[in-house]
Design a protein around this motif. Structure first.
Motif, PDB file in Angstrom:
ATOM      1  N   LEU A 169       0.830  -1.200   0.000  1.00 52.75           N
ATOM      2  CA  LEU A 169       0.000   0.000   0.000  1.00 52.75           C
ATOM      3  C   LEU A 169       0.865   1.249   0.000  1.00 52.75           C
ATOM      4  O   LEU A 169       1.833   1.351   0.750  1.00 52.75           O
ATOM      5  CB  LEU A 169      -0.918   0.026   1.220  1.00 52.75           C
ATOM      6  N   SER A 171       1.010   5.407   0.402  1.00 55.30           N
ATOM      7  CA  SER A 171       0.266   6.499   1.027  1.00 55.30           C
ATOM      8  C   SER A 171      -0.354   7.425  -0.019  1.00 55.30           C
ATOM      9  O   SER A 171      -1.360   8.095   0.254  1.00 55.30           O
ATOM     10  CB  SER A 171       1.178   7.292   1.959  1.00 55.30           C
ATOM     11  N   TRP A 173      -1.989   6.472  -2.458  1.00 54.67           N
ATOM     12  CA  TRP A 173      -3.249   5.865  -2.883  1.00 54.67           C
ATOM     13  C   TRP A 173      -4.358   6.078  -1.854  1.00 54.67           C
ATOM     14  O   TRP A 173      -5.507   5.739  -2.106  1.00 54.67           O
ATOM     15  CB  TRP A 173      -3.088   4.363  -3.087  1.00 54.67           C
ATOM     16  N   ARG A 174      -4.025   6.624  -0.709  1.00 52.58           N
ATOM     17  CA  ARG A 174      -5.007   6.721   0.366  1.00 52.58           C
ATOM     18  C   ARG A 174      -6.122   7.681  -0.014  1.00 52.58           C
ATOM     19  O   ARG A 174      -5.892   8.837  -0.349  1.00 52.58           O
ATOM     20  CB  ARG A 174      -4.337   7.167   1.657  1.00 52.58           C
ATOM     21  N   SER A 175      -7.360   7.180   0.079  1.00 47.77           N
ATOM     22  CA  SER A 175      -8.541   7.955  -0.295  1.00 47.77           C
ATOM     23  C   SER A 175      -9.444   8.107   0.920  1.00 47.77           C
ATOM     24  O   SER A 175      -9.052   7.816   2.056  1.00 47.77           O
ATOM     25  CB  SER A 175      -9.258   7.267  -1.457  1.00 47.77           C
ATOM     26  N   GLN A 182      -8.040   2.849   3.922  1.00 50.95           N
ATOM     27  CA  GLN A 182      -7.509   4.192   4.159  1.00 50.95           C
ATOM     28  C   GLN A 182      -6.888   4.297   5.559  1.00 50.95           C
ATOM     29  O   GLN A 182      -6.066   5.186   5.815  1.00 50.95           O
ATOM     30  CB  GLN A 182      -8.586   5.258   3.978  1.00 50.95           C
ATOM     31  N   ASP A 183      -7.252   3.373   6.453  1.00 54.58           N
ATOM     32  CA  ASP A 183      -6.729   3.394   7.823  1.00 54.58           C
ATOM     33  C   ASP A 183      -5.554   2.437   8.023  1.00 54.58           C
ATOM     34  O   ASP A 183      -4.995   2.380   9.119  1.00 54.58           O
ATOM     35  CB  ASP A 183      -7.841   3.040   8.815  1.00 54.58           C
ATOM     36  N   TRP A 184      -5.203   1.682   6.999  1.00 55.01           N
ATOM     37  CA  TRP A 184      -4.103   0.727   7.134  1.00 55.01           C
ATOM     38  C   TRP A 184      -2.765   1.441   6.926  1.00 55.01           C
ATOM     39  O   TRP A 184      -2.679   2.410   6.160  1.00 55.01           O
ATOM     40  CB  TRP A 184      -4.246  -0.396   6.120  1.00 55.01           C
ATOM     41  N   PRO A 186       0.865   2.505   5.546  1.00 56.07           N
ATOM     42  CA  PRO A 186       1.589   2.385   4.275  1.00 56.07           C
ATOM     43  C   PRO A 186       2.545   1.199   4.327  1.00 56.07           C
ATOM     44  O   PRO A 186       3.042   0.822   5.393  1.00 56.07           O
ATOM     45  CB  PRO A 186       2.351   3.714   4.166  1.00 56.07           C
ATOM     46  N   THR A 206      -9.820   3.201  -1.416  1.00 56.59           N
ATOM     47  CA  THR A 206      -8.366   3.059  -1.448  1.00 56.59           C
ATOM     48  C   THR A 206      -7.968   1.790  -2.192  1.00 56.59           C
ATOM     49  O   THR A 206      -6.986   1.773  -2.947  1.00 56.59           O
ATOM     50  CB  THR A 206      -7.807   3.058  -0.013  1.00 56.59           C
ATOM     51  N   ARG A 234      -9.379   9.227  -5.037  1.00 55.69           N
ATOM     52  CA  ARG A 234      -8.692  10.293  -4.305  1.00 55.69           C
ATOM     53  C   ARG A 234      -8.735  11.595  -5.110  1.00 55.69           C
ATOM     54  O   ARG A 234      -8.999  12.678  -4.567  1.00 55.69           O
ATOM     55  CB  ARG A 234      -7.252   9.882  -4.028  1.00 55.69           C
ATOM     56  N   GLU A 271      -3.946  15.400   0.610  1.00 49.97           N
ATOM     57  CA  GLU A 271      -5.021  14.428   0.424  1.00 49.97           C
ATOM     58  C   GLU A 271      -6.353  15.031   0.849  1.00 49.97           C
ATOM     59  O   GLU A 271      -6.405  15.957   1.663  1.00 49.97           O
ATOM     60  CB  GLU A 271      -4.732  13.155   1.208  1.00 49.97           C
TER      61      GLU A 271
END
Length: 380
Positions: A169, A171, A173-175, A182-184, A186, A206, A234, A271
């Motif tokens: 993952l 960061s 890509w975090r949407s 989105q809470d996991w 990077p 995400t 995003r 973001e």
């Protein structure tokens, strides 16, 4: 006090408690204090009165799946209820009614008459059963993730990607939700299959962006050239931020080449934040697909295991297989379902609604479920 031979209090059954709601004025001691504080008895009375006013008197209450089906004269109401040890209602949920009267054409006409713009398509084994503006592209929200999933499936079939392939993952890509990724953290390793499962079943934004960047934006644009450049979720949220109103306005009138330069500018911006989003409908910044295109996309990916997780508004017990994807945001609602009967008959049911005003989603969901129910009743 008894109802249908069942004593109230400790011996009150969930079925009897539902029947009581439809036969008498609700009293406060029918509910736990916690429930009554959130949903006063008068509100429950109004809800029941609205249901019977729309769909007729109570005819039956029967067990259905993990809850009950409340059968009124013209609709079944999927219902869940929880009683405490004293027989008081601690939880109550009436789900979207399933209309049991009217023809398929009448339900399609109901959707077509909604304010704003609508599109409907019902296809059985490749033959059109009913349609309204089915070739017109409308904003479809997360239903556009079907194009990403199709590109990923093609890449796996062609050997460029693998379902068990692991990606880290990023960061970037975090949407925003919906979703959990989105809470996991990077650099968390996830497989392509996991990303597809999440993007389809809970519309994880995400996960969808991770797939878009992994398979390549160009691959998705080859499947949906109208949506060139194909927005990551995003990026869509960034454009819908109030502070980016200038970029949003530019996007609406720009060519594909000019839009790519807008995406370059977005990559330098922070973001998106949910609290900063424009609340009114901004469907110019969206993914636009026709009902025909959505039906084709769904047919191309419906065999994937990801579509076994969430059946949407269809009753999975009525079908050998169900594949569903929907999408919604301010002023946008899409429902897309592929149904496979026990005899192999395949139905595709697509409905999209766009309006500048806030949508009352039940106005689309009720006739849409009625179409699904009408198709189910035609089996065998």
């Amino acid at each position: 006090m008894t109802l249908g031979g069942t004593a109230m209090g400790d011996d009150l059954t969930p079925r009897a408690a539902i029947e009581r709601l439809f036969s008498a004025e609700p009293a406060e001691d029918w509910f736990t204090p916690a429930f009554a504080a959130q949903v006063p008895p008068e509100r429950v009375r109004q809800i029941v009165a609205d249901l019977t006013g729309r769909y007729g008197r109570l005819e039956d209450v029967r067990e259905s799946g993990e809850g009950f089906a409340v059968s009124l004269e013209r609709a079944d109401i999927p219902t869940q209820i929880v009683l405490d040890g004293d027989g008081r209602i601690a939880g109550l949920l009436f789900r979207t009614p399933v209309v049991t009267s009217g023809s398929l054409d009448q339900h399609v006409a109901t959707i077509a008459a909604l304010p704003g713009r609508t599109a409907v398509l019902v296809v059985s084994d490749g033959a059109e059963r009913a349609a309204h503006d089915a070739a017109t592209p409308l904003a479809v929200g997360s239903a556009a993730k079907l194009a990403i999933v199709k590109a990923v499936k093609d890449a796996v079939t062609g050997g460029r990607l693998g379902w068990e392939q692991v990606v880290m993952l990023d960061s970037a890509w975090r949407s925003l939700p919906t979703g959990i990724l989105q809470d996991w953290p990077p650099r968390t390793p996830v497989t392509i299959a996991t990303l597809v499962n999440l993007a389809v079943s809970i519309s994880d934004n995400t996960a969808a962006d991770a797939l878009l960047h992994t398979v390549g934006r160009e691959a998705v644009e080859a499947i949906s050239p109208r949506n060139r450049p194909f927005l990551a979720t995003r990026e869509l949220f960034q454009l819908k931020m109030r502070t980016n109103a200038d970029l949003r306005a530019a996007w609406a009138v720009s060519s594909a080449v000019e839009r790519r330069s807008i995406l370059d500018r977005l990559s330098e911006k922070p973001e998106p934040r949910a609290a900063a989003l424009e609340r009114s409908a901004t469907s110019d910044v969206e993914w636009h697909l026709s009902a025909v295109e959505l039906c084709d996309l769904l047919a191309a990916v419906a065999d994937l295991e990801a579509f076994r997780i969430n059946p949407g508004l269809a009753d999975p017990a009525a079908w050998a297989r169900v594949a569903y994807k929907g999408g919604s945001e301010a002023g946008v609602l899409n429902l897309s379902t592929l149904l496979v009967a026990a005899d192999g008959t395949r139905h595709c049911v697509i409905a999209t609604w766009n309006d500048a005003k806030t949508l009352d989603e039940q106005r689309l969901m009720v006739p849409y479920r009625a179409i699904l129910e009408a198709l189910a009743r035609q089996q065998g």
